[in-house]
Enzyme design. Structure first.
Site, mmCIF file in Angstrom:
data_model
loop_
_atom_site.group_PDB
_atom_site.id
_atom_site.type_symbol
_atom_site.label_atom_id
_atom_site.label_comp_id
_atom_site.label_asym_id
_atom_site.label_seq_id
_atom_site.Cartn_x
_atom_site.Cartn_y
_atom_site.Cartn_z
ATOM 1 C CB SER A 12 -0.970 -0.002 1.184
ATOM 2 O OG SER A 12 -0.269 -0.008 2.407
ATOM 3 N NE ARG A 65 19.965 -10.039 9.330
ATOM 4 C CZ ARG A 65 19.976 -9.714 10.619
ATOM 5 N NH1 ARG A 65 20.829 -8.826 11.057
ATOM 6 N NH2 ARG A 65 19.147 -10.272 11.453
ATOM 7 C CG ASN A 107 11.927 1.247 7.511
ATOM 8 O OD1 ASN A 107 11.224 0.627 6.705
ATOM 9 N ND2 ASN A 107 11.934 0.970 8.807
ATOM 10 C CG HIS A 109 8.862 1.240 12.860
ATOM 11 N ND1 HIS A 109 8.977 -0.131 12.722
ATOM 12 C CD2 HIS A 109 8.537 1.468 14.161
ATOM 13 C CE1 HIS A 109 8.729 -0.697 13.895
ATOM 14 N NE2 HIS A 109 8.472 0.243 14.780
ATOM 15 C CG ASP A 141 21.299 3.438 12.358
ATOM 16 O OD1 ASP A 141 20.592 2.415 12.546
ATOM 17 O OD2 ASP A 141 21.487 4.288 13.242
ATOM 18 C CD GLU A 142 25.785 0.857 10.297
ATOM 19 O OE1 GLU A 142 25.262 1.743 11.025
ATOM 20 O OE2 GLU A 142 26.513 1.119 9.326
HETATM 21 C C1 GRF Z 1 3.383 -0.676 7.073
HETATM 22 O O1 GRF Z 1 2.467 -0.473 8.108
HETATM 23 C C2 GRF Z 1 4.755 -0.297 7.524
HETATM 24 O O2 GRF Z 1 4.782 0.656 8.540
HETATM 25 C C3 GRF Z 1 5.286 -1.592 8.064
HETATM 26 O O3 GRF Z 1 4.741 -2.578 7.235
HETATM 27 C C4 GRF Z 1 3.496 -2.134 6.683
HETATM 28 C C5 GRF Z 1 3.575 -2.362 5.197
HETATM 29 O O4 GRF Z 1 2.395 -2.193 4.533
HETATM 30 N N1 GRF Z 1 6.729 -1.552 8.095
HETATM 31 P P1 GRF Z 1 2.344 -2.181 2.931
HETATM 32 O O5 GRF Z 1 3.049 -3.423 2.409
HETATM 33 O O6 GRF Z 1 2.987 -0.920 2.431
HETATM 34 O O7 GRF Z 1 0.888 -2.241 2.589
#
Ligand code: GRF
Length: 203
Positions: A12, A65, A107, A109, A141-142
């Site tokens: 999304s 990884r 990113n 979060h 970052d790491e």
């Molecule tokens: C989002 O809520 C993001 O914050 C988290 O994973 C979800 C991903 O949703 N890291 P989508 O795949 O972008 O729909």
């Protein structure tokens, strides 16, 4: 700016980004690759519909990884990506990728970092009884869910909230905020000094 978007799920946030780029000639970004860490993601399907090259680097094919990260790095470098946008990407990248893209990996979060890192951020916020959840866009970052914070938004928690209802409201905000941050990033309007982010204009 040529960007690669990394996904694991429904995509999304990727879709919001595709739509924002398509509707704004001054966005300043070209998505040159969508990379998924598993087959059959909604994110890769959305990319194909939009005519964006996609690749799957299936994390289950790797025992460490480091080798997974190296395969990801090879793909994004081959695509000519200058920056990476993690959009629901569930894997932790190893230091070589971070070093190859210093303050060039974004990113999003679903918490107000540094509170609630990890992949149970929404559940953890509910379990702790905090009154404000939210979302954070940061450079990677790491450390996991860590790095210079670019933008945040608070999302009030309602007494009736479940994980799904709260996450849905957070995602609505993600889909509005993340493209704005990526736009500023791609236009060179974000700088980082001593781990503090400065924006040319408020988002
Ligand atoms: C989002 O809520 C993001 O914050 C988290 O994973 C979800 C991903 O949703 N890291 P989508 O795949 O972008 O729909």
């Amino acid at each position: 700016m040529r960007i690669a978007v990394l996904v694991s799920g429904s995509g999304s946030n990727l879709q919001a980004l595709i739509d924002a780029i398509a509707s704004d000639p001054s966005f300043g970004a070209e998505v040159v690759l969508v990379l998924a860490d598993r087959p059959d993601t909604g994110g890769a399907a959305r990319a194909s519909t939009a005519g964006i090259p996609t690749v799957v680097v299936d994390w289950t094919d790797f025992t460490e990884r480091e080798s997974f990260t190296q395969a990801v790095l090879s793909e994004v470098v081959a695509a000519g990506a200058e920056g990476l946008v993690l959009a629901g990407f569930m894997r932790v990248l190893s230091p070589p990728v971070i070093a190859a893209f210093p303050n060039l990996i974004l990113n999003v979060h679903p918490s107000l970092l540094p509170a609630f890192p990890g992949n149970r951020a929404v559940e953890d916020a509910l379990a702790q009884g905090v009154k404000l959840a939210g979302l954070t866009v940061h450079f990677v970052d790491e450390q996991v869910d860590h790095g210079p914070i670019v933008a945040q938004r608070a999302v009030p928690i309602l007494p009736s909230d479940t994980r799904d209802s709260l996450h849905a409201r957070i995602q609505e905000q993600e889909q509005d905020l993340y493209p704005k941050v990526v736009r500023a990033f791609c236009r060179g309007e974000i700088s980082v000094k001593d781990n503090v982010v400065m924006l040319k204009e408020a988002l």
